[in-house]
Design an enzyme around this catalytic site. Structure first.
Site: not given
Ligand code: APR
Ligand code: ZN
Length: 262
Positions: A123, A105, A38
């Protein structure tokens, strides 16, 4: 820049914990080169996972799902665990953490040495595939050349059922045993540590509240705000690698920043 006071508070919370549960999201793996879902501009936006019912409904959707999967796999091929993946594996191996619940994953927690019996993948796992009818495991390095040569979505060697990446797609049933185990750990935790998740996907995002309701402290380490920040006892805003860099978690003589703990 992660505020030093927040780093120290994170350090002290983990050091004081005896029943730590770690909950990770895609943000943990971005420093290993695996894109999250995201953050604006994420390649996942161009290769959105195909919803489960679409995958079941049509051969074309299955072909497209496999095409997207291999495109994304190539974008982070050879990704290695980060120092924080390895630190978390240490927490589990040392017995400080009673469990690690991941939404990821990518298999990087396994690569970092996190014991399988203490790891739950809510997941699923994208490093192999399974038959949706009989559950037989299929290896990607076997599937991919055939898919690329024929253009046909893989079918099960055993029962000819549809074969899908072993991830849980939107609309697909959550893995019951994994959810039960994650729920059990969340109820036992004295500290629930969220690392790198936007906490917007349910039912996974309920777990921090389950832990909180059962007496755990909630700590969130994340670059962006999350809906659960108001419920957290500590929010460490910033880059995950920076938040943990240099922190040593050796008992108890060490009070804080070691020369290069990671
Ligand atoms: N340091 C700190 N925060 C980070 C970093 C970093 N290096 N990189 C990314 N982030 C933060 C982003 O700002 C975001 O808020 O990590 C978060 C990742 O959020 P998502 O991309 O939504 O991932 P996640 O929460 O794991 O998504 C949950 O959604 O699409 C489905 O199945 C998929 O498992 C996934 C689930
Ligand atoms: Zn089968």
């Amino acid at each position: 820049m992660v505020a030093p006071a927040l780093r120290l508070a994170l350090h002290d919370a983990v050091l004081a914990s005896r029943r730590l549960v770690i909950f990770t999201g895609a943000g943990l793996s971005t420093e290993s080169g695996v894109p999250d879902f995201r953050t604006p501009g994420s390649p996942w936006t161009a290769n959105k996972p195909i919803p489960f019912e679409a995958f079941i409904a049509s051969a074309e959707a299955r072909r497209e799902a496999w095409r997207r999967k291999f495109t994304m796999d190539d974008s982070f091929a050879g990704a290695k665990p980060s120092p924080v993946h390895r630190l978390l594996a240490d927490f589990v191996r040392e017995g400080r953490a009673i469990g690690l619940v991941t939404q990821n994953i990518d298999g990087l927690h396994q690569q970092a040495g996190t014991p399988a019996e203490k790891l739950v993948e809510l997941h699923g796992n994208g490093t192999y595939a399974t038959c949706l009818d009989c559950g037989m495991r299929h290896e990607l390095h076997v599937i991919r050349p055939v898919f690329e040569a024929t253009g046909r979505a893989p079918r099960c060697e055993d029962c000819d059922g549809p074969v899908k990446s072993a991830t849980i797609s939107f609309g697909q049933r959550m893995p019951e045993a994994a959810m039960r185990q994650a729920d059990r750990w969340s109820r036992e935790a004295d500290l629930f540590l969220v690392i790198g998740s936007s906490l917007v996907v349910h039912p996974a995002a309920q777990l921090p509240l389950v832990a909180k309701a059962n007496g755990a402290a909630l700590v969130i380490v994340n670059r962006e705000q999350t809906p659960l920040d108001p419920a957290a006892d500590l929010v460490v805003r910033g880059e995950i690698g920076e938040a943990f860099a240099g922190l040593s978690f050796q008992e108890p003589k060490d009070r804080g920043l070691a020369p290069s703990g990671l």
